[in-house]
Motif scaffolding. Structure first.
Motif, PDB file in Angstrom:
ATOM      1  N   LEU A 138       0.929  -1.098  -0.238  1.00 59.01           N
ATOM      2  CA  LEU A 138       0.112   0.110   0.099  1.00 59.01           C
ATOM      3  C   LEU A 138       0.826   1.245   0.033  1.00 59.01           C
ATOM      4  O   LEU A 138       1.996   1.244   0.556  1.00 59.01           O
ATOM      5  CB  LEU A 138      -0.930  -0.045   1.354  1.00 59.01           C
ATOM      6  N   LEU A 139       0.596   2.109  -0.914  1.00 62.88           N
ATOM      7  CA  LEU A 139       1.407   3.494  -0.764  1.00 62.88           C
ATOM      8  C   LEU A 139       0.337   4.396   0.272  1.00 62.88           C
ATOM      9  O   LEU A 139      -0.489   4.459   0.043  1.00 62.88           O
ATOM     10  CB  LEU A 139       1.293   4.069  -2.246  1.00 62.88           C
ATOM     11  N   VAL A 140       1.139   4.669   1.321  1.00 54.33           N
ATOM     12  CA  VAL A 140       0.343   5.049   2.466  1.00 54.33           C
ATOM     13  C   VAL A 140       0.912   6.725   2.423  1.00 54.33           C
ATOM     14  O   VAL A 140       2.198   7.085   2.340  1.00 54.33           O
ATOM     15  CB  VAL A 140       0.749   4.667   3.859  1.00 54.33           C
ATOM     16  N   GLU A 141       0.048   7.743   2.437  1.00 56.58           N
ATOM     17  CA  GLU A 141       0.371   9.262   2.682  1.00 56.58           C
ATOM     18  C   GLU A 141      -0.275   9.616   3.809  1.00 56.58           C
ATOM     19  O   GLU A 141      -1.202   9.575   4.338  1.00 56.58           O
ATOM     20  CB  GLU A 141      -0.325   9.861   1.337  1.00 56.58           C
ATOM     21  N   ALA A 142       0.687  10.533   4.486  1.00 53.94           N
ATOM     22  CA  ALA A 142       0.150  11.094   5.677  1.00 53.94           C
ATOM     23  C   ALA A 142       0.554  12.593   5.841  1.00 53.94           C
ATOM     24  O   ALA A 142       1.649  12.936   5.156  1.00 53.94           O
ATOM     25  CB  ALA A 142       0.587  10.377   7.007  1.00 53.94           C
ATOM     26  N   ILE A 143      -0.193  13.171   6.555  1.00 52.21           N
ATOM     27  CA  ILE A 143       0.371  14.848   6.910  1.00 52.21           C
ATOM     28  C   ILE A 143       1.463  14.811   8.153  1.00 52.21           C
ATOM     29  O   ILE A 143       0.768  13.910   9.064  1.00 52.21           O
ATOM     30  CB  ILE A 143      -1.062  15.445   7.135  1.00 52.21           C
ATOM     31  N   ILE A 144       2.216  15.601   7.930  1.00 53.76           N
ATOM     32  CA  ILE A 144       3.094  15.556   9.133  1.00 53.76           C
ATOM     33  C   ILE A 144       2.429  16.505  10.024  1.00 53.76           C
ATOM     34  O   ILE A 144       2.477  17.876   9.658  1.00 53.76           O
ATOM     35  CB  ILE A 144       4.786  15.802   8.907  1.00 53.76           C
ATOM     36  N   GLU A 145       2.085  16.268  11.392  1.00 53.21           N
ATOM     37  CA  GLU A 145       1.717  17.477  12.291  1.00 53.21           C
ATOM     38  C   GLU A 145       2.648  17.833  13.348  1.00 53.21           C
ATOM     39  O   GLU A 145       2.611  18.834  13.760  1.00 53.21           O
ATOM     40  CB  GLU A 145       0.400  16.752  12.789  1.00 53.21           C
ATOM     41  N   SER A 146       3.624  17.033  13.521  1.00 54.14           N
ATOM     42  CA  SER A 146       4.662  17.472  14.506  1.00 54.14           C
ATOM     43  C   SER A 146       5.875  16.676  14.081  1.00 54.14           C
ATOM     44  O   SER A 146       6.043  15.603  13.688  1.00 54.14           O
ATOM     45  CB  SER A 146       3.911  16.674  15.946  1.00 54.14           C
ATOM     46  N   VAL A 147       7.142  17.597  14.473  1.00 53.25           N
ATOM     47  CA  VAL A 147       8.450  16.963  14.231  1.00 53.25           C
ATOM     48  C   VAL A 147       9.258  17.525  15.476  1.00 53.25           C
ATOM     49  O   VAL A 147       9.131  18.502  15.896  1.00 53.25           O
ATOM     50  CB  VAL A 147       9.013  17.796  12.904  1.00 53.25           C
ATOM     51  N   ARG A 148       9.813  16.149  16.021  1.00 52.17           N
ATOM     52  CA  ARG A 148      10.604  16.478  16.984  1.00 52.17           C
ATOM     53  C   ARG A 148      12.143  16.229  16.451  1.00 52.17           C
ATOM     54  O   ARG A 148      12.402  15.163  15.941  1.00 52.17           O
ATOM     55  CB  ARG A 148      10.379  15.483  18.119  1.00 52.17           C
ATOM     56  N   LEU A 149      13.026  17.443  16.711  1.00 49.24           N
ATOM     57  CA  LEU A 149      14.311  17.341  16.174  1.00 49.24           C
ATOM     58  C   LEU A 149      15.322  17.460  17.449  1.00 49.24           C
ATOM     59  O   LEU A 149      15.331  18.538  18.007  1.00 49.24           O
ATOM     60  CB  LEU A 149      14.954  18.222  15.030  1.00 49.24           C
ATOM     61  N   ASP A 150      15.928  16.453  18.152  1.00 51.22           N
ATOM     62  CA  ASP A 150      17.007  16.355  19.292  1.00 51.22           C
ATOM     63  C   ASP A 150      18.335  16.761  18.721  1.00 51.22           C
ATOM     64  O   ASP A 150      18.790  17.815  18.668  1.00 51.22           O
ATOM     65  CB  ASP A 150      16.592  15.563  20.362  1.00 51.22           C
ATOM     66  N   THR A 151      18.943  15.493  18.593  1.00 55.61           N
ATOM     67  CA  THR A 151      20.318  15.397  18.018  1.00 55.61           C
ATOM     68  C   THR A 151      20.596  14.957  16.688  1.00 55.61           C
ATOM     69  O   THR A 151      19.594  13.954  16.399  1.00 55.61           O
ATOM     70  CB  THR A 151      21.120  14.426  19.002  1.00 55.61           C
ATOM     71  N   ALA A 152      21.243  15.386  16.101  1.00 56.01           N
ATOM     72  CA  ALA A 152      21.517  14.933  14.659  1.00 56.01           C
ATOM     73  C   ALA A 152      22.311  13.754  14.687  1.00 56.01           C
ATOM     74  O   ALA A 152      23.337  13.521  15.451  1.00 56.01           O
ATOM     75  CB  ALA A 152      22.584  16.000  13.801  1.00 56.01           C
ATOM     76  N   THR A 153      21.881  12.664  13.988  1.00 56.91           N
ATOM     77  CA  THR A 153      22.504  11.295  14.027  1.00 56.91           C
ATOM     78  C   THR A 153      22.755  10.811  12.640  1.00 56.91           C
ATOM     79  O   THR A 153      22.277  11.402  11.756  1.00 56.91           O
ATOM     80  CB  THR A 153      21.671  10.384  14.803  1.00 56.91           C
ATOM     81  N   GLU A 154      23.543   9.908  12.555  1.00 56.30           N
ATOM     82  CA  GLU A 154      23.997   9.226  11.138  1.00 56.30           C
ATOM     83  C   GLU A 154      22.767   8.355  11.079  1.00 56.30           C
ATOM     84  O   GLU A 154      22.296   7.393  11.783  1.00 56.30           O
ATOM     85  CB  GLU A 154      25.123   8.318  11.253  1.00 56.30           C
ATOM     86  N   PRO A 155      22.258   8.397   9.803  1.00 49.34           N
ATOM     87  CA  PRO A 155      21.203   7.424   9.173  1.00 49.34           C
ATOM     88  C   PRO A 155      21.568   6.121   9.248  1.00 49.34           C
ATOM     89  O   PRO A 155      22.700   5.836   8.845  1.00 49.34           O
ATOM     90  CB  PRO A 155      20.531   7.970   7.952  1.00 49.34           C
ATOM     91  N   LEU A 156      20.645   5.163   9.463  1.00 55.25           N
ATOM     92  CA  LEU A 156      20.764   3.793   9.075  1.00 55.25           C
ATOM     93  C   LEU A 156      20.197   3.699   7.539  1.00 55.25           C
ATOM     94  O   LEU A 156      19.258   3.996   7.193  1.00 55.25           O
ATOM     95  CB  LEU A 156      20.011   2.713   9.920  1.00 55.25           C
ATOM     96  N   VAL A 157      21.017   3.112   6.603  1.00 57.27           N
ATOM     97  CA  VAL A 157      20.729   3.058   5.386  1.00 57.27           C
ATOM     98  C   VAL A 157      20.723   1.329   4.955  1.00 57.27           C
ATOM     99  O   VAL A 157      21.261   0.650   5.407  1.00 57.27           O
ATOM    100  CB  VAL A 157      21.934   3.482   4.370  1.00 57.27           C
TER     101      VAL A 157
END
Length: 168
Positions: A138-157
């Motif tokens: 399923l292609l799911v689309e959602a509206i982002i209501e809230s974003v929490r950004l604490d520390t910048a971290t390296e992403p897992l890829v």
């Protein structure tokens, strides 16, 4: 007993469709999607679109417990994972045992959108906007209501069937 350096159950490249092989050559962020219930799923087919409002899109297994929970709650959290979260990613992908349930180990922060790993450096709270069949998911689309950004971290890829970090 022999320990393999590769997945002995993996489908050989020559037996995969060309589209699947192309997808495997694209690096993808590994995210954890969680919903009230609680339920969760590791998702590497994720796209964040800036705008007013911002949106998140993802390919979700419609037979997953996560989708069942989102269908009822109408909301969920998306957390980018880090290289330290490999076991967490495998657990929520169903590749690793989860004695006591998916949320039994680790520390979790309760949010209106679902539980979020307490150590998460970033996460977004989303409300379901739409879904439609798309290939195997399923292609799911959602509206982002809230974003929490604490520390910048390296992403897992996820790349070519394996986890990796960024090599800077």
């Amino acid at each position: 007993m022999t320990i393999h350096s590769t997945d002995p159950f993996a489908v050989p490249d020559e037996d995969k469709s060309p589209v699947r092989r192309l997808r495997g050559r694209l690096a993808a962020p590994v995210t954890l999607w969680t919903a009230p219930g609680p339920a969760g799923l590791t998702v590497s087919s994720t796209l964040v679109a800036d705008g007013d409002p911002g949106r998140v899109l993802g390919l979700i297994d419609e037979e997953s417990d996560f989708w069942d929970a989102v269908s009822v709650a109408g909301r969920f959290a998306v957390t980018p994972l880090t290289p330290a979260d490999r076991q967490l990613a495998d657990r929520f992908a169903g590749l690793m045992p989860a004695p006591g349930g998916l949320f039994a180990s680790g520390d979790w922060r309760e949010t209106p959108y679902g539980p979020v790993p307490a150590h998460a450096g970033a996460w977004a709270g989303c409300t379901l906007s739409s879904q439609r069949p798309c290939g195997w998911a399923l292609l799911v689309e959602a509206i982002i209501e809230s974003v929490r950004l604490d520390t910048a971290t390296e992403p897992l890829v996820h790349f070519r069937g394996r986890y990796a970090g960024l090599d800077r």
